[in-house]
Design a protein around this motif. Structure first.
Motif, mmCIF file in Angstrom:
data_model
loop_
_atom_site.group_PDB
_atom_site.id
_atom_site.type_symbol
_atom_site.label_atom_id
_atom_site.label_comp_id
_atom_site.label_asym_id
_atom_site.label_seq_id
_atom_site.Cartn_x
_atom_site.Cartn_y
_atom_site.Cartn_z
ATOM 1 N N TRP A 233 24.772 17.177 54.288
ATOM 2 C CA TRP A 233 24.456 17.120 52.872
ATOM 3 C C TRP A 233 25.282 18.110 52.058
ATOM 4 N N TRP A 234 25.725 17.646 50.879
ATOM 5 C CA TRP A 234 26.493 18.488 49.969
ATOM 6 C C TRP A 234 25.711 19.751 49.611
ATOM 7 N N ALA A 235 24.400 19.614 49.440
ATOM 8 C CA ALA A 235 23.572 20.764 49.064
ATOM 9 C C ALA A 235 23.570 21.850 50.122
ATOM 10 N N PHE A 236 23.958 21.506 51.351
ATOM 11 C CA PHE A 236 23.972 22.485 52.437
ATOM 12 C C PHE A 236 25.385 22.729 52.956
ATOM 13 N N GLY A 237 26.351 22.607 52.056
ATOM 14 C CA GLY A 237 27.716 22.973 52.391
ATOM 15 C C GLY A 237 28.571 21.861 52.951
ATOM 16 N N GLY A 238 28.065 20.632 52.971
ATOM 17 C CA GLY A 238 28.867 19.526 53.456
ATOM 18 C C GLY A 238 29.990 19.192 52.488
ATOM 19 N N PRO A 239 31.212 19.024 52.972
ATOM 20 C CA PRO A 239 32.350 18.804 52.062
ATOM 21 C C PRO A 239 32.441 17.371 51.563
ATOM 22 N N ASP A 240 33.135 17.191 50.452
ATOM 23 C CA ASP A 240 33.429 15.861 49.902
ATOM 24 C C ASP A 240 34.690 15.324 50.569
ATOM 25 N N ARG A 241 34.560 14.960 51.857
ATOM 26 C CA ARG A 241 35.703 14.450 52.616
ATOM 27 C C ARG A 241 35.292 13.204 53.379
ATOM 28 N N VAL A 242 36.282 12.389 53.728
ATOM 29 C CA VAL A 242 36.009 11.155 54.448
ATOM 30 C C VAL A 242 35.352 11.436 55.797
ATOM 31 N N ASP A 243 35.728 12.530 56.469
ATOM 32 C CA ASP A 243 35.139 12.809 57.779
ATOM 33 C C ASP A 243 33.716 13.361 57.684
ATOM 34 N N ASN A 244 33.186 13.457 56.451
ATOM 35 C CA ASN A 244 31.778 13.795 56.252
ATOM 36 C C ASN A 244 31.068 12.674 55.498
ATOM 37 N N GLY A 245 31.636 11.476 55.523
ATOM 38 C CA GLY A 245 31.055 10.381 54.768
ATOM 39 C C GLY A 245 30.887 9.117 55.576
#
Length: 297
Positions: free
Chosen positions: A203-215
């Motif tokens: 989750w973005w709220a917990f430091g997850g990046p806006d990247r394809v490998d996190n989507g």
């Protein structure tokens, strides 16, 4: 008093990205009750079950107790607890809170400022939602708590979130060729995809990046179930389905339980798959219970 700053800096137990939304959930609940009755108090014995349901539904997968935030939120200056003996919490024990008649409410200065500036409540609530929960759960959580955030401020913040996520959405949907990674859904109206969303694994709220490998490109249904911990992604990039999920209808079997063990659809060659550390975070902090065995093809 900068209440918005205090809201963003709640003291929480943290370790390697572990979720601990106990205080944010209690503060959201208290804001909802204030919106309903600005002079009301919250006896622990009366709200204990409500808080436990919120923690079970929106907290981390492991068992927790509403006694902890009820006691510890006092240290952040936004909450007070009183018993028949006067100000002060009796501790974090369920029995002590019940038997002492412990009652909580927002701090007096905060209540005064909320009466003076009604939009402050909306700003605090939106900050808590953005910092601690994915957007797919915001409306549902507000409904569960009884918060009404319909305001111009809410609209402006929502638009800002949309601008922040737009590039992420485009990259992820393209990587997965505009198909749900779990079920393959690829609906369109003309040339425009409908019902497809870019889900953050970590989750973005917990430091997850806006990247394809996190989507993941997911349909609306599977995005919600992914964020609720019903679905996950295994080490072999196959769909995990929680044993905690129960659905007896043909639709529930076809759209959820039959996914167990199915390989992800995508991403296309050359696009990065979900990174191991992001999958591990989701499994540890969001996925509920143990995975079901794979469904035979």
């Amino acid at each position: 008093m900068d209440w918005l700053e205090r809201t963003t800096k709640l003291r929480q137990w943290t370790r390697s990205g572990t979720r601990a939304p106990h205080k944010p959930l209690l503060l959201l609940y208290a804001l909802g009750r204030f919106q309903e009755d600005a002079d009301g108090e919250l006896p622990f014995s009366a709200v204990e079950d409500d808080l436990q349901r919120l923690l079970t539904e929106y907290g981390p997968p492991h068992r927790t107790t509403p006694a902890y935030p009820f006691h510890h939120l006092v240290s952040d200056g936004v909450w007070e607890v009183r018993t028949a003996r006067g100000p002060g919490s009796p501790g974090t024990g369920l029995r002590e809170l019940r038997e002492s008649g412990a009652t909580g409410r927002l701090a007096p200065e905060l209540r005064t400022d909320l009466r003076r500036d009604p939009d402050l409540l909306h700003r605090m609530a939106r900050s808590l939602l953005d910092l601690h929960f994915p957007p797919s759960l915001h409306s549902e959580l507000c409904e569960a708590i009884g918060l009404d955030l319909e305001s111009a401020e809410t609209d402006r913040l929502f638009a800002a979130r949309q601008r922040r996520d737009r590039r992420m959405r485009e990259l992820v949907l393209t990587a997965y060729e505009f198909q749900c990674a779990f079920c393959g859904y690829d609906g369109r109206i003309g040339a425009v995809s409908v019902g497809l969303e870019a889900a953050h694994v970590h989750w973005w709220a917990f430091g997850g990046p806006d990247r394809v490998d996190n989507g993941l490109c997911l349909c609306s249904l599977h995005h919600k179930l992914f964020d609720k911990g019903v679905l996950g992604v295994g080490d072999d990039h196959r769909v995990l389905v929680s044993q905690s999920f129960v659905g007896h209808s043909a639709a529930a079997r076809a759209q959820v339980t039959a996914l167990a063990g199915r390989p992800l659809t995508g991403p296309q060659p050359g696009a990065r798959r979900v990174a191991d550390d992001h999958r591990a975070w989701h499994f540890s902090e969001v996925f509920r219970g143990e995975p079901r065995p794979s469904v035979p093809a």
